[in-house]
Design a protein around this motif. Structure first.
Motif, PDB file in Angstrom:
ATOM      1  N   GLY A  42       0.826  -1.208   0.000  1.00 20.08           N
ATOM      2  CA  GLY A  42       0.000   0.000   0.000  1.00 20.08           C
ATOM      3  C   GLY A  42       0.857   1.254   0.000  1.00 20.08           C
ATOM      4  N   GLU A  43       1.858   1.271   0.885  1.00 22.47           N
ATOM      5  CA  GLU A  43       2.742   2.440   0.970  1.00 22.47           C
ATOM      6  C   GLU A  43       3.522   2.645  -0.319  1.00 22.47           C
ATOM      7  N   SER A  44       3.865   1.538  -0.980  1.00 19.12           N
ATOM      8  CA  SER A  44       4.726   1.663  -2.153  1.00 19.12           C
ATOM      9  C   SER A  44       3.959   2.133  -3.381  1.00 19.12           C
ATOM     10  N   GLY A  45       2.661   1.874  -3.409  1.00 21.73           N
ATOM     11  CA  GLY A  45       1.885   2.283  -4.569  1.00 21.73           C
ATOM     12  C   GLY A  45       1.870   1.261  -5.687  1.00 21.73           C
ATOM     13  N   TYR A  46       2.590   0.164  -5.506  1.00 22.28           N
ATOM     14  CA  TYR A  46       2.573  -0.848  -6.552  1.00 22.28           C
ATOM     15  C   TYR A  46       1.299  -1.671  -6.467  1.00 22.28           C
ATOM     16  N   ASN A  47       0.885  -2.157  -7.624  1.00 22.35           N
ATOM     17  CA  ASN A  47      -0.335  -2.933  -7.708  1.00 22.35           C
ATOM     18  C   ASN A  47      -0.069  -4.377  -7.285  1.00 22.35           C
ATOM     19  N   TYR A  48      -0.945  -4.938  -6.462  1.00 19.36           N
ATOM     20  CA  TYR A  48      -0.658  -6.277  -5.946  1.00 19.36           C
ATOM     21  C   TYR A  48      -1.933  -7.051  -5.654  1.00 19.36           C
ATOM     22  N   GLU A  49      -1.760  -8.337  -5.428  1.00 19.59           N
ATOM     23  CA  GLU A  49      -2.829  -9.176  -4.897  1.00 19.59           C
ATOM     24  C   GLU A  49      -2.179 -10.295  -4.083  1.00 19.59           C
ATOM     25  N   VAL A  50      -2.912 -10.805  -3.133  1.00 23.12           N
ATOM     26  CA  VAL A  50      -2.395 -11.884  -2.292  1.00 23.12           C
ATOM     27  C   VAL A  50      -3.267 -13.117  -2.525  1.00 23.12           C
ATOM     28  N   ILE A  51      -2.648 -14.220  -2.916  1.00 23.12           N
ATOM     29  CA  ILE A  51      -3.403 -15.438  -3.187  1.00 23.12           C
ATOM     30  C   ILE A  51      -3.084 -16.465  -2.097  1.00 23.12           C
ATOM     31  N   VAL A  52      -4.079 -16.785  -1.297  1.00 23.99           N
ATOM     32  CA  VAL A  52      -3.881 -17.725  -0.194  1.00 23.99           C
ATOM     33  C   VAL A  52      -4.271 -19.127  -0.661  1.00 23.99           C
ATOM     34  N   ILE A  53      -3.293 -20.023  -0.631  1.00 22.25           N
ATOM     35  CA  ILE A  53      -3.549 -21.399  -1.075  1.00 22.25           C
ATOM     36  C   ILE A  53      -3.487 -22.307   0.142  1.00 22.25           C
ATOM     37  N   ASP A 108       7.279 -17.565   2.585  1.00 20.89           N
ATOM     38  CA  ASP A 108       6.668 -18.395   3.622  1.00 20.89           C
ATOM     39  C   ASP A 108       5.613 -17.590   4.352  1.00 20.89           C
ATOM     40  N   ALA A 109       4.553 -18.259   4.728  1.00 21.75           N
ATOM     41  CA  ALA A 109       3.481 -17.563   5.438  1.00 21.75           C
ATOM     42  C   ALA A 109       3.700 -17.569   6.944  1.00 21.75           C
ATOM     43  N   ASP A 110       4.850 -18.088   7.376  1.00 21.13           N
ATOM     44  CA  ASP A 110       5.006 -18.266   8.820  1.00 21.13           C
ATOM     45  C   ASP A 110       5.821 -17.174   9.485  1.00 21.13           C
ATOM     46  N   LEU A 111       5.892 -16.019   8.819  1.00 15.83           N
ATOM     47  CA  LEU A 111       6.589 -14.875   9.415  1.00 15.83           C
ATOM     48  C   LEU A 111       8.075 -15.117   9.635  1.00 15.83           C
ATOM     49  N   SER A 112       8.653 -16.111   8.961  1.00 16.57           N
ATOM     50  CA  SER A 112      10.085 -16.292   9.142  1.00 16.57           C
ATOM     51  C   SER A 112      10.856 -15.314   8.260  1.00 16.57           C
ATOM     52  N   HIS A 113      10.133 -14.703   7.320  1.00 15.86           N
ATOM     53  CA  HIS A 113      10.797 -13.677   6.527  1.00 15.86           C
ATOM     54  C   HIS A 113      10.345 -12.304   6.980  1.00 15.86           C
ATOM     55  N   HIS A 114      11.296 -11.486   7.299  1.00 14.47           N
ATOM     56  CA  HIS A 114      10.953 -10.094   7.495  1.00 14.47           C
ATOM     57  C   HIS A 114      10.435  -9.578   6.163  1.00 14.47           C
ATOM     58  N   VAL A 115       9.312  -8.949   6.182  1.00 17.35           N
ATOM     59  CA  VAL A 115       8.616  -8.694   4.920  1.00 17.35           C
ATOM     60  C   VAL A 115       9.211  -7.519   4.148  1.00 17.35           C
ATOM     61  N   SER A 116      10.385  -7.746   3.601  1.00 22.99           N
ATOM     62  CA  SER A 116      11.050  -6.673   2.864  1.00 22.99           C
ATOM     63  C   SER A 116      10.681  -6.748   1.398  1.00 22.99           C
ATOM     64  N   VAL A 117       9.394  -6.947   1.153  1.00 23.65           N
ATOM     65  CA  VAL A 117       8.945  -7.323  -0.177  1.00 23.65           C
ATOM     66  C   VAL A 117       9.211  -6.255  -1.239  1.00 23.65           C
ATOM     67  N   VAL A 118       9.148  -4.991  -0.850  1.00 22.04           N
ATOM     68  CA  VAL A 118       9.305  -3.935  -1.850  1.00 22.04           C
ATOM     69  C   VAL A 118      10.742  -3.891  -2.376  1.00 22.04           C
ATOM     70  N   TYR A 119      11.697  -4.317  -1.573  1.00 22.47           N
ATOM     71  CA  TYR A 119      13.086  -4.380  -2.051  1.00 22.47           C
ATOM     72  C   TYR A 119      13.199  -5.288  -3.257  1.00 22.47           C
ATOM     73  N   PHE A 120      12.393  -6.357  -3.260  1.00 15.96           N
ATOM     74  CA  PHE A 120      12.423  -7.280  -4.386  1.00 15.96           C
ATOM     75  C   PHE A 120      11.933  -6.588  -5.647  1.00 15.96           C
ATOM     76  N   VAL A 122      11.955  -3.388  -6.306  1.00 11.74           N
ATOM     77  CA  VAL A 122      12.932  -2.388  -6.720  1.00 11.74           C
ATOM     78  C   VAL A 122      14.127  -3.054  -7.395  1.00 11.74           C
ATOM     79  N   LYS A 123      14.598  -4.141  -6.797  1.00  9.28           N
ATOM     80  CA  LYS A 123      15.751  -4.847  -7.359  1.00  9.28           C
ATOM     81  C   LYS A 123      15.442  -5.363  -8.752  1.00  9.28           C
ATOM     82  N   GLN A 124      14.258  -5.898  -8.918  1.00 14.18           N
ATOM     83  CA  GLN A 124      13.894  -6.455 -10.212  1.00 14.18           C
ATOM     84  C   GLN A 124      13.947  -5.383 -11.289  1.00 14.18           C
ATOM     85  N   LYS A 125      13.471  -4.203 -10.918  1.00 16.37           N
ATOM     86  CA  LYS A 125      13.421  -3.129 -11.905  1.00 16.37           C
ATOM     87  C   LYS A 125      14.803  -2.608 -12.265  1.00 16.37           C
TER      88      LYS A 125
END
Lengths: 249, 92
Positions: A42-53, A108-120, A122-125
């Motif tokens: 939300g803060e980043s402004g990028y478009n996203y969706e979360v798919i729970v399997i 992982d959904a178990d919070l073992s990753h600090h959710v630094s998702v936006v870095y990914f 940015v890096k990709q771009k």
């Protein structure tokens, strides 16, 4: 409404990131991770969706997921449950089928990753990488709550992997990654292993197929709820998986 | 070529060269010093590699980052998340 000049004149389609969350008994963690994803994206402004399997979790994970869907909207939280525990590879295939994004993020959904998702993102771009892999072994990536034994085993196993497979990525057993959707589809088709060896194989295959791999340091925080095990069985199956990849890729 | 085949190929090559020099298989009549140095080479390289491996893994274990801050931040975020979700009506 007058037409708006886009700040990216060459972009005629907007990037969308589909986060795949395979869950099994993550009733406690799921709301937290969804909240974090919503916050960061939300803060980043990028478009996203979360798919729970959810693979038929007996603890009511799906029920919690439904509540989250009501709170955040069905366009942001998608539920694609399965009847029983069927494994990671098929969870990704299943999730991808319903993903409307052109990028897939797995974690992982178990919070073992600090959710630094936006870095990914940015890096990709940075270099239009086909794949961005989270690594605990480089930069300020790391772990929390690991004793010496676990660190030794982890680094030792990783060293062995580097020597045998020369994969061109520092962390093969991590599961926090971003893929271009087409790349993930291609890799899942080519990979034959199961479990986390499947994660390893994906990176090895990616290099073979000449996909570009970027890396982002991640923090692996030991399970907030529940225990993580690294016993003899895990080590044996790791070595078996490694040797299999050594002989077949 | 699989990694396994690469290794077999590489090792065979090295062993062939070593055997060639050490046992003078092609009757090249190399000077004695060459042969004396070549003979223990495989063992020497193996031991060197072993030492290098130990040193590398040791160094990496010693410099393995402990993410204190990330853990703390995560704990705070969990608190914040639970509050916010409770307000939004989540029953945990």
């Amino acid at each position: 409404m007058a037409s708006r000049k886009s700040s990216h004149p060459n972009r005629d389609r907007v990037d969308k990131y589909s986060v795949l969350l395979p869950t099994y008994n993550e009733r406690e963690n799921l709301p937290l991770i969804v909240w974090l994803l919503v916050k960061y994206f939300g803060e980043s402004g990028y478009n996203y969706e979360v798919i729970v399997i959810d693979d038929g979790s007996p603890d009511g994970t799906l029920e919690v997921a439904e509540q989250l869907q009501k709170i955040y909207g069905e366009d942001k939280i998608l539920l694609r449950p399965r009847a029983k525990k069927l494994g990671l590879g098929t969870a990704y295939i299943h999730g991808m089928r319903h993903a409307t994004g052109n990028f897939i993020i797995i974690m992982d959904a178990d919070l073992s990753h600090h959710v630094s998702v936006v870095y990914f993102v940015v890096k990709q771009k940075e270099a239009n990488y086909d794949l961005v892999s989270g690594t605990r072994y480089r930069g300020n990536g790391g772990v929390y709550g690991w004793d010496l034994r676990r660190k030794l085993i982890s680094r030792g196993a990783n060293y062995l992997t580097q020597v045998l497979l020369r994969p061109g990525a520092t962390d093969l057993t991590g599961s926090f990654r971003l893929y271009k959707k087409k790349v993930l589809e291609s890799l899942v088709e080519h990979c034959v292993s199961k479990g986390y060896v499947f994660q390893m194989e994906m990176i090895v295959r990616a290099r073979q197929l000449n996909y570009t791999v970027g890396e982002v340091p991640i923090s692996f925080v030991d399970r907030v709820y529940g225990e993580s095990k690294l016993g003899g069985n895990e080590i044996v199956s790791f070595v078996k998986g490694l040797l299999t990849l050594f002989a077949t890729t | 070529m699989t990694k396994l085949l690469e290794w077999i190929f590489g090792v065979s090559l090295v062993v062939a060269v070593w055997a060639l020099v050490t046992f003078d298989l092609l009757d090249l009549s190399l000077p004695q010093p060459y042969r004396e140095v070549a003979w223990p080479m495989p063992l020497y390289l193996l031991v060197s590699f072993g030492c290098y491996s130990l040193a590398t893994v040791g160094y990496r274990v010693a410099t393995f980052n402990d993410c204190e801050e990330a853990a703390k931040e995560l704990q705070e975020q969990i608190k914040e998340a639970r509050e916010d979700l409770r307000k939004k009506g989540l029953k945990m």
